[in-house]
Design a protein around this motif. Structure first.
Motif, PDB file in Angstrom:
ATOM      1  N   ASP A 160      -5.690  13.003  -3.391  1.00  0.00           N
ATOM      2  CA  ASP A 160      -6.674  11.978  -3.766  1.00  0.00           C
ATOM      3  C   ASP A 160      -6.573  11.668  -5.257  1.00  0.00           C
ATOM      4  O   ASP A 160      -7.334  12.188  -6.073  1.00  0.00           O
ATOM      5  N   LEU A 161      -5.641  10.800  -5.571  1.00  0.00           N
ATOM      6  CA  LEU A 161      -5.354  10.511  -6.978  1.00  0.00           C
ATOM      7  C   LEU A 161      -5.437   9.037  -7.344  1.00  0.00           C
ATOM      8  O   LEU A 161      -5.182   8.671  -8.489  1.00  0.00           O
ATOM      9  N   SER A 207      -6.180   8.553  -1.273  1.00  0.00           N
ATOM     10  CA  SER A 207      -4.763   8.927  -1.374  1.00  0.00           C
ATOM     11  C   SER A 207      -3.858   7.726  -1.157  1.00  0.00           C
ATOM     12  O   SER A 207      -2.650   7.890  -0.975  1.00  0.00           O
ATOM     13  N   GLN A 208      -4.427   6.527  -1.171  1.00  0.00           N
ATOM     14  CA  GLN A 208      -3.656   5.295  -1.002  1.00  0.00           C
ATOM     15  C   GLN A 208      -3.862   4.390  -2.212  1.00  0.00           C
ATOM     16  O   GLN A 208      -4.998   4.157  -2.637  1.00  0.00           O
ATOM     17  N   LEU A 209      -2.767   3.896  -2.726  1.00  0.00           N
ATOM     18  CA  LEU A 209      -2.785   3.005  -3.883  1.00  0.00           C
ATOM     19  C   LEU A 209      -2.259   1.649  -3.452  1.00  0.00           C
ATOM     20  O   LEU A 209      -1.231   1.560  -2.783  1.00  0.00           O
ATOM     21  N   GLU A 263       0.853  -1.180   0.000  1.00  0.00           N
ATOM     22  CA  GLU A 263       0.000   0.000   0.000  1.00  0.00           C
ATOM     23  C   GLU A 263       0.892   1.235   0.000  1.00  0.00           C
ATOM     24  O   GLU A 263       1.750   1.377   0.872  1.00  0.00           O
ATOM     25  N   TYR A 264       0.712   2.105  -0.995  1.00  0.00           N
ATOM     26  CA  TYR A 264       1.538   3.308  -1.109  1.00  0.00           C
ATOM     27  C   TYR A 264       0.689   4.538  -0.817  1.00  0.00           C
ATOM     28  O   TYR A 264      -0.526   4.558  -1.035  1.00  0.00           O
ATOM     29  N   LEU A 265       1.359   5.588  -0.383  1.00  0.00           N
ATOM     30  CA  LEU A 265       0.704   6.881  -0.212  1.00  0.00           C
ATOM     31  C   LEU A 265       0.974   7.754  -1.422  1.00  0.00           C
ATOM     32  O   LEU A 265       2.076   7.737  -1.983  1.00  0.00           O
ATOM     33  N   LEU A 266      -0.005   8.531  -1.820  1.00  0.00           N
ATOM     34  CA  LEU A 266       0.128   9.487  -2.915  1.00  0.00           C
ATOM     35  C   LEU A 266       0.242  10.880  -2.306  1.00  0.00           C
ATOM     36  O   LEU A 266      -0.675  11.351  -1.627  1.00  0.00           O
ATOM     37  N   LEU A 267       1.405  11.503  -2.533  1.00  0.00           N
ATOM     38  CA  LEU A 267       1.716  12.775  -1.888  1.00  0.00           C
ATOM     39  C   LEU A 267       1.981  13.849  -2.927  1.00  0.00           C
ATOM     40  O   LEU A 267       2.562  13.579  -3.981  1.00  0.00           O
ATOM     41  N   ASP A 268       1.582  15.060  -2.600  1.00  0.00           N
ATOM     42  CA  ASP A 268       1.857  16.193  -3.474  1.00  0.00           C
ATOM     43  C   ASP A 268       3.365  16.376  -3.623  1.00  0.00           C
ATOM     44  O   ASP A 268       4.105  16.344  -2.635  1.00  0.00           O
ATOM     45  N   THR A 272     -10.039  11.370   2.573  1.00  0.00           N
ATOM     46  CA  THR A 272     -11.193  11.174   1.702  1.00  0.00           C
ATOM     47  C   THR A 272     -11.448   9.682   1.542  1.00  0.00           C
ATOM     48  O   THR A 272     -10.623   8.953   0.971  1.00  0.00           O
ATOM     49  N   ILE A 273     -12.564   9.216   2.051  1.00  0.00           N
ATOM     50  CA  ILE A 273     -12.877   7.790   2.015  1.00  0.00           C
ATOM     51  C   ILE A 273     -13.101   7.342   0.577  1.00  0.00           C
ATOM     52  O   ILE A 273     -13.812   7.992  -0.201  1.00  0.00           O
ATOM     53  N   THR A 274     -12.494   6.231   0.207  1.00  0.00           N
ATOM     54  CA  THR A 274     -12.759   5.631  -1.098  1.00  0.00           C
ATOM     55  C   THR A 274     -14.246   5.282  -1.183  1.00  0.00           C
ATOM     56  O   THR A 274     -14.792   4.675  -0.253  1.00  0.00           O
TER      57      THR A 274
END
Length: 382
Positions: free
Chosen positions: A31-32, A54-56, A18-23, A106-108
């Protein structure tokens, strides 16, 4: 999925990350996940959103060798990082965002996640925790229960070796794995109790769900469990790793320990006699220090230097590591941590040297440098 490859005699395994998506500028969660999945055509079967958008998440196929797992993770990381860069974001192999964790996630938009958020309330509003789960094939649920009991003494050192969440809300927490501390918010947490059989294990889960303590069987949040979907033991104790190489080394090390646990079962070796509470206390110490100080051996109830605890675990798994051909890989991984620092230590050093900008560079390096694979792996673990 067969628990062991008949031809090679090597036990099968798989990895979830599980990765985090960060600016890319300020390091805040973005939230990408849904947008990235749409831009990765062949990866769509391997990619999913986690609790927050924001988690992939990705998972390997059922693997027999470290090389298979490494190709799978490197190809995904590389393609996801490229797509994220086009959106001004970084795919980060860190178990918590270094900044922005105080912002409600932000909840999926999945019904199950929305129900879970309603159940968790504030405890779920900031749950950015991103882990790495390792599945190892076992012959049956009854054998899996035996493995859980015998894996317990090694859980603290496994957390210490994989701790990678030292920074939260813009400052070091003093813990190598703050994610583990955040995991204590769940209704059940820590290492599971011993069970006499798979029937007793399942009865316990049924009671937890039937009583309303757990929403469903998917929310069994012990750091190790029997998988509901696959014939595997699932170790969930690890933080996601900075680099795919470290993730794979950890996974094959876990496989080797599990394999030796199974040998002990076959040879009639008694389960370890562990003092109640000592395993979870030792895991807490491991989350605090990582490999930077002493750890607690829950079998002997003694403190010892962290790398001495690592050496004990390697000695236990040595036969299986040699059989699978993974001994050199694991030794090199441990040497990298001894000389260059653990993931948590590297994060703190980067943060001290250059703040969020330096951390983002570290995260980029862990994904963008990965070699692309053939893109044909499928997601057999979830």
């Amino acid at each position: 999925m067969r628990s062991q490859d008949v031809a090679s005699g090597v036990r099968t395994f798989g990895i979830e990350e599980e990765y985090l998506l960060l600016d890319a500028e300020d390091g805040m969660p973005v939230d990408l996940a849904a947008a990235l999945i749409r831009t990765l055509p062949w990866q769509q079967e391997r990619a999913d959103r986690e609790f927050f958008d924001s988690q992939l998440e990705t998972s390997t196929h059922v693997c027999h060798t470290a090389a298979e797992a490494l190709s799978s993770l490197q190809s995904f990381r590389s393609e996801a990082a490229g797509a994220a860069a086009e959106h001004g974001a970084v795919v980060a192999g860190t178990a918590l965002p270094p900044v922005g964790g105080d912002q409600v996630g932000t909840i999926t938009p999945k019904l199950r996640y929305r129900i879970l958020q309603a159940e968790m309330r504030e405890a779920g509003a900031y749950h950015y925790a991103s882990g790495m789960h390792v599945h190892v094939g076992v012959p049956s649920p009854d054998v899996g229960v035996e493995v859980l009991a015998r894996l317990a003494p090694w859980a603290p050192v496994l957390l210490a070796m994989s701790a990678n969440s030292p920074i939260w809300n813009g400052q070091p927490t003093g813990f190598a794995s703050w994610r583990h501390l955040m995991g204590q918010h769940w209704p059940i947490a820590g290492y599971p109790p011993e069970f006499a059989s798979a029937d007793e294990y399942q009865h316990t889960i049924d009671q937890l769900v039937g009583s309303g303590v757990l929403m469903d069987k998917g929310v069994v949040t012990w750091v190790a469990r029997l998988s509901e979907r696959y014939p595997t033991v699932e170790l969930r104790i690890a933080d996601v790793q900075l680099e795919a190489e470290d993730a794979v080394a950890f996974a094959v090390f876990v496989r080797a320990i599990v394999d030796q646990c199974l040998v002990d079962v076959e040879q009639g070796v008694s389960r370890p006699n562990l003092t109640p509470g000592l395993v979870n206390g030792a895991i807490w110490i491991a989350a605090r220090y990582g490999l930077s100080d002493q750890l607690v051996d829950p079998l002997l109830a003694e403190r010892l230097p962290a790398f001495d605890a690592v050496a004990r675990a390697v000695d236990y798994a040595a036969r299986s590591l040699e059989q699978s051909g993974d001994r050199a890989r694991v030794d090199e991984w441990i040497d990298r941590m001894r000389t260059g620092g653990t993931p948590a230590q590297r994060q703190v050093a980067q943060f001290d040297a250059g703040g969020i900008t330096a951390l983002l560079a570290l995260y980029r390096d862990g994904t963008q440098k990965a070699d692309g694979g053939d893109g044909e792996a499928s997601a057999d673990y979830a």
